[in-house]
Design an enzyme around this catalytic site. Structure first.
Site, PDB file in Angstrom:
ATOM      1  N   ARG A  84      57.397 -16.278 -64.079  1.00 19.51           N
ATOM      2  CA  ARG A  84      56.496 -15.910 -62.995  1.00 19.51           C
ATOM      3  C   ARG A  84      55.162 -16.625 -63.183  1.00 19.51           C
ATOM      4  O   ARG A  84      54.518 -16.464 -64.225  1.00 19.51           O
ATOM      5  CB  ARG A  84      56.296 -14.381 -63.003  1.00 19.51           C
ATOM      6  CG  ARG A  84      55.409 -13.898 -61.892  1.00 19.51           C
ATOM      7  CD  ARG A  84      54.982 -12.434 -62.002  1.00 19.51           C
ATOM      8  NE  ARG A  84      53.698 -12.358 -61.312  1.00 19.51           N
ATOM      9  CZ  ARG A  84      52.754 -11.478 -61.519  1.00 19.51           C
ATOM     10  NH1 ARG A  84      52.913 -10.513 -62.399  1.00 19.51           N
ATOM     11  NH2 ARG A  84      51.632 -11.533 -60.849  1.00 19.51           N
ATOM     12  N   HIS A 129      46.719 -14.772 -57.289  1.00 22.98           N
ATOM     13  CA  HIS A 129      46.391 -14.081 -58.535  1.00 22.98           C
ATOM     14  C   HIS A 129      44.895 -14.274 -58.784  1.00 22.98           C
ATOM     15  O   HIS A 129      44.488 -14.880 -59.787  1.00 22.98           O
ATOM     16  CB  HIS A 129      47.251 -14.612 -59.684  1.00 22.98           C
ATOM     17  CG  HIS A 129      47.374 -13.680 -60.848  1.00 22.98           C
ATOM     18  ND1 HIS A 129      48.580 -13.228 -61.344  1.00 22.98           N
ATOM     19  CD2 HIS A 129      46.432 -13.095 -61.624  1.00 22.98           C
ATOM     20  CE1 HIS A 129      48.368 -12.433 -62.385  1.00 22.98           C
ATOM     21  NE2 HIS A 129      47.064 -12.331 -62.568  1.00 22.98           N
ATOM     22  N   GLU A 174      48.171  -7.309 -58.076  1.00 22.87           N
ATOM     23  CA  GLU A 174      47.226  -6.208 -58.301  1.00 22.87           C
ATOM     24  C   GLU A 174      46.070  -6.141 -57.312  1.00 22.87           C
ATOM     25  O   GLU A 174      44.904  -6.370 -57.668  1.00 22.87           O
ATOM     26  CB  GLU A 174      46.682  -6.279 -59.734  1.00 22.87           C
ATOM     27  CG  GLU A 174      47.776  -6.211 -60.770  1.00 22.87           C
ATOM     28  CD  GLU A 174      47.239  -6.208 -62.207  1.00 22.87           C
ATOM     29  OE1 GLU A 174      46.052  -6.467 -62.403  1.00 22.87           O
ATOM     30  OE2 GLU A 174      48.025  -5.904 -63.115  1.00 22.87           O
ATOM     31  N   ASN A 313      53.121  -3.451 -62.303  1.00 21.84           N
ATOM     32  CA  ASN A 313      52.514  -3.890 -63.561  1.00 21.84           C
ATOM     33  C   ASN A 313      52.047  -2.629 -64.276  1.00 21.84           C
ATOM     34  O   ASN A 313      51.288  -1.846 -63.711  1.00 21.84           O
ATOM     35  CB  ASN A 313      51.281  -4.770 -63.313  1.00 21.84           C
ATOM     36  CG  ASN A 313      51.629  -6.109 -62.665  1.00 21.84           C
ATOM     37  OD1 ASN A 313      52.790  -6.387 -62.363  1.00 21.84           O
ATOM     38  ND2 ASN A 313      50.619  -6.925 -62.439  1.00 21.84           N
ATOM     39  N   TYR A 315      50.517  -1.115 -68.037  1.00 24.14           N
ATOM     40  CA  TYR A 315      50.017  -1.364 -69.384  1.00 24.14           C
ATOM     41  C   TYR A 315      49.636  -0.095 -70.142  1.00 24.14           C
ATOM     42  O   TYR A 315      49.825  -0.003 -71.340  1.00 24.14           O
ATOM     43  CB  TYR A 315      48.762  -2.249 -69.342  1.00 24.14           C
ATOM     44  CG  TYR A 315      49.024  -3.676 -68.956  1.00 24.14           C
ATOM     45  CD1 TYR A 315      49.093  -4.057 -67.620  1.00 24.14           C
ATOM     46  CD2 TYR A 315      49.204  -4.658 -69.922  1.00 24.14           C
ATOM     47  CE1 TYR A 315      49.334  -5.378 -67.261  1.00 24.14           C
ATOM     48  CE2 TYR A 315      49.437  -5.979 -69.575  1.00 24.14           C
ATOM     49  CZ  TYR A 315      49.507  -6.331 -68.243  1.00 24.14           C
ATOM     50  OH  TYR A 315      49.739  -7.629 -67.906  1.00 24.14           O
ATOM     51  N   GLU A 384      54.831  -7.040 -64.869  1.00 25.52           N
ATOM     52  CA  GLU A 384      53.961  -7.259 -66.028  1.00 25.52           C
ATOM     53  C   GLU A 384      54.005  -6.043 -66.926  1.00 25.52           C
ATOM     54  O   GLU A 384      54.002  -4.896 -66.443  1.00 25.52           O
ATOM     55  CB  GLU A 384      52.481  -7.473 -65.628  1.00 25.52           C
ATOM     56  CG  GLU A 384      52.142  -8.851 -65.139  1.00 25.52           C
ATOM     57  CD  GLU A 384      50.666  -9.013 -64.826  1.00 25.52           C
ATOM     58  OE1 GLU A 384      49.828  -8.347 -65.483  1.00 25.52           O
ATOM     59  OE2 GLU A 384      50.356  -9.807 -63.932  1.00 25.52           O
TER      60      GLU A 384
HETATM   61  C1  PNW Z   1      46.599  -7.785 -65.461  1.00 26.75           C
HETATM   62  N1  PNW Z   1      45.064  -1.689 -66.032  1.00 26.75           N
HETATM   63  O1  PNW Z   1      45.361  -7.153 -65.322  1.00 26.75           O
HETATM   64  C2  PNW Z   1      46.558  -9.132 -64.761  1.00 26.75           C
HETATM   65  O2  PNW Z   1      47.555  -9.256 -63.782  1.00 26.75           O
HETATM   66  C3  PNW Z   1      46.589 -10.292 -65.689  1.00 26.75           C
HETATM   67  O3  PNW Z   1      46.059 -11.410 -65.044  1.00 26.75           O
HETATM   68  C4  PNW Z   1      45.874  -9.950 -66.966  1.00 26.75           C
HETATM   69  O4  PNW Z   1      45.713 -11.036 -67.801  1.00 26.75           O
HETATM   70  C5  PNW Z   1      46.689  -8.879 -67.643  1.00 26.75           C
HETATM   71  O5  PNW Z   1      46.971  -7.819 -66.792  1.00 26.75           O
HETATM   72  C6  PNW Z   1      46.059  -8.353 -68.926  1.00 26.75           C
HETATM   73  O6  PNW Z   1      44.820  -7.784 -68.673  1.00 26.75           O
HETATM   74  C7  PNW Z   1      45.293  -5.777 -65.561  1.00 26.75           C
HETATM   75  O7  PNW Z   1      44.390  -1.040 -65.238  1.00 26.75           O
HETATM   76  C8  PNW Z   1      44.473  -5.035 -64.771  1.00 26.75           C
HETATM   77  O8  PNW Z   1      45.695  -1.106 -66.941  1.00 26.75           O
HETATM   78  C9  PNW Z   1      44.398  -3.693 -64.906  1.00 26.75           C
HETATM   79  C10 PNW Z   1      45.124  -3.054 -65.877  1.00 26.75           C
HETATM   80  C11 PNW Z   1      45.962  -3.774 -66.687  1.00 26.75           C
HETATM   81  C12 PNW Z   1      46.033  -5.139 -66.527  1.00 26.75           C
END
Ligand code: PNW
Length: 480
Positions: A84, A129, A174, A313, A315, A384
């Site tokens: 991706r 992006h 996002e 996505n 995390y 992600e």
């Molecule tokens: C993403 N959260 O950002 C992005 O898509 C990437 O470009 C970035 O490098 C990656 O994650 C790591 O940061 C995020 O709220 C934005 O948990 C928000 C969050 C996580 C990731």
């Protein structure tokens, strides 16, 4: 007597796909080659180095513009089913508008796509992006309603150039960061803080832009190319800190879902709880109308149902309590805290990682169950998931653990909850330019030496782990 031991097999369903992701500004470099014009990230990083932890920019980054063949070779070695990546809008359309298509830009993505396909790797493309052409920002960017048309023209250009070979498209990565982090908080490019106003104008325009791109794909390209179009939303899983916080927690989930509800819900439009909440607050604040712009019925219908999958996505997770956010509360990257009057915190039982990245694997499964409850039996593609460390360590056991624990939750969601999850994506293939963290936060399963002019790439332990999972299509394999 047969001893029935119930050990679920930790095998992924046949056809389940594994990939890894990157984004144009984070890896390409070559910010001003040929006829490429600057994006808002070129401007933001050049003009506000004090807002980037190490004062750096993506001018060179991983230099994937020149080294894409190395990236393809790495993806192949890992056995990735798909890769991706995103298109830099201002590399492909230097004017932002579609009157001029850059020969150099279109050739670059052509080569990358063909290189992937020659190696049996599916290209998955994100159209946006975060690196908006600066020329369009100068005209108001995501707060100018015309952007829906600019985006449609850009999307058509990309579908025309690459649609014969690219079968999975994301319009946006996002939206919550594009509108909330950029316009509510102003912490990232274009750095305009307009809390409660700019972020809502942005999301309305972005939803319309997404729907336009989806609808032209449907009409002009699907009949001959038969691909899938969607977007990916970032969700932080929210849990109430105490039973008293349950109502606010659900409101926070709904507020984060303004980026999903118009597209994925049966009724379309904004989540009713959010519509009501913002209307009431706006009135109390003396506004003659709600700060959340309304959709016409026609717009609601136009946006509703414009998806072929749900991109997720994930995390991290947060606990929600009432209160006024202070500098020390870990509110980033969660949305809605000042709007609702809540603060976010971590739970002592969750594993603290680097900066905001607290690891709570069950949050991924809970988030997917929440989505299915809201939107029905949707196909979910995890686009992600990943873990960062501040140091470029090679034997990255904490990242290996993060991946294994989250993949386990994916399996549980498939096997126990019956959720239709079809793909999983590691963020990221490479260490790269981590936005305002510059090069201080490493997400790669492959490390990159940013002091080396050749940007040498070296797979970490997590890369070997991931390759083994992919090869076995399972979390269980002979350890040696
Ligand atoms: C993403 N959260 O950002 C992005 O898509 C990437 O470009 C970035 O490098 C990656 O994650 C790591 O940061 C995020 O709220 C934005 O948990 C928000 C969050 C996580 C990731």
């Amino acid at each position: 007597v047969v001893l029935a031991v119930c050990v679920a097999e930790r095998k992924f369903p046949p056809g389940f796909k594994f990939g890894a992701a990157t984004a144009s500004y984070q890896v390409e470099g070559a910010w001003n080659v040929s006829d490429k014009s600057p994006s808002i990230w070129d401007t933001f990083a050049h003009e506000n180095p004090e807002k980037i932890i190490d004062g750096s920019s993506g001018d060179v980054a991983c230099d994937s513009y020149h080294l894409w063949e190395t990236d393809v070779a790495l993806a192949k070695d890992l056995g990735l089913h798909f890769y991706r990546f995103s298109i830099s809008w201002s590399r492909l359309l230097p004017n932002g508008l579609a009157n001029v298509v850059s020969e150099d830009g279109s050739r670059y993505y052509n080569n990358l796509i063909d290189g992937l396909l020659e190696n049996g790797i599916e290209p998955v493309i994100t159209l946006f992006h975060w690196d908006l052409p600066q020329k369009l920002q100068d005209l108001g960017g995501w707060t100018n309603p015309e952007i829906a048309i600019w985006f449609e023209d850009y999307a058509r250009t990309a579908f025309e150039l690459y649609g014969d070979r690219v079968k999975t498209w994301l319009t946006f990565n996002e939206p919550i960061i594009i509108c909330d982090a950029a316009y509510e908080k102003g912490t990232i490019a274009p750095g305009i803080a307009s809390p409660g106003i700019g972020n809502f104008i942005c999301v309305k325009n972005l939803m319309l832009a997404h729907a336009r791109a989806y609808r032209i794909y449907d009409k002009e390209f699907r009949p001959k190319y038969n691909g899938k179009v969607g977007l990916t939303n970032n969700h932080v899983w929210y849990e109430p800190n105490t039973p008293d916080d349950e109502e606010n927690t659900e409101l926070a989930r709904d507020l984060a879902a303004i980026y999903a509800h118009p597209i994925y819900s049966k009724s379309g439009g904004w989540p009713p709880s959010v519509e009501e909440f913002i209307a009431k607050k706006s009135k109390e604040e003396g506004y003659p109308r709600s700060r959340l712009p309304s959709f016409t019925q026609e717009e609601i219908e136009f946006i509703r149902g414009t998806y072929d999958y749900y991109g997720l996505n994930y995390y991290t997770s947060r606990k929600v309590s009432s209160g006024v956010p202070t500098g020390s509360s870990i509110s980033w990257p969660s949305s809605g805290s000042p709007e609702i009057g809540i603060v976010f915190s971590s739970d002592p039982s969750w594993t603290a990682g680097y900066a905001w990245l607290v690891s709570y694997p069950p949050g991924l499964r809970k988030q997917m169950n929440w989505l299915v409850k809201q939107y029905g039996d949707i196909e979910i593609q995890i686009l992600e998931n990943g873990y960062s460390t501040p140091e470029p360590i090679m034997y990255d056991t904490s990242r290996v653990k993060y991946y294994e624990d989250h993949l386990e939750q994916v399996l549980l969601a498939i096997q126990e909850d019956g959720i239709n999850i079809t793909a999983y994506t590691a963020w990221s293939l490479l260490d790269n330019y981590e936005w305002t963290s510059g090069y201080t936060s490493r997400f790669g399963i492959v490390s990159v030496d940013f002091t080396d002019p050749m940007r040498k790439r070296t797979p970490r332990a997590s890369a070997y782990y991931y390759a083994t999972v992919i090869k076995n299509h399972s979390l269980d394999f002979p350890k040696h």
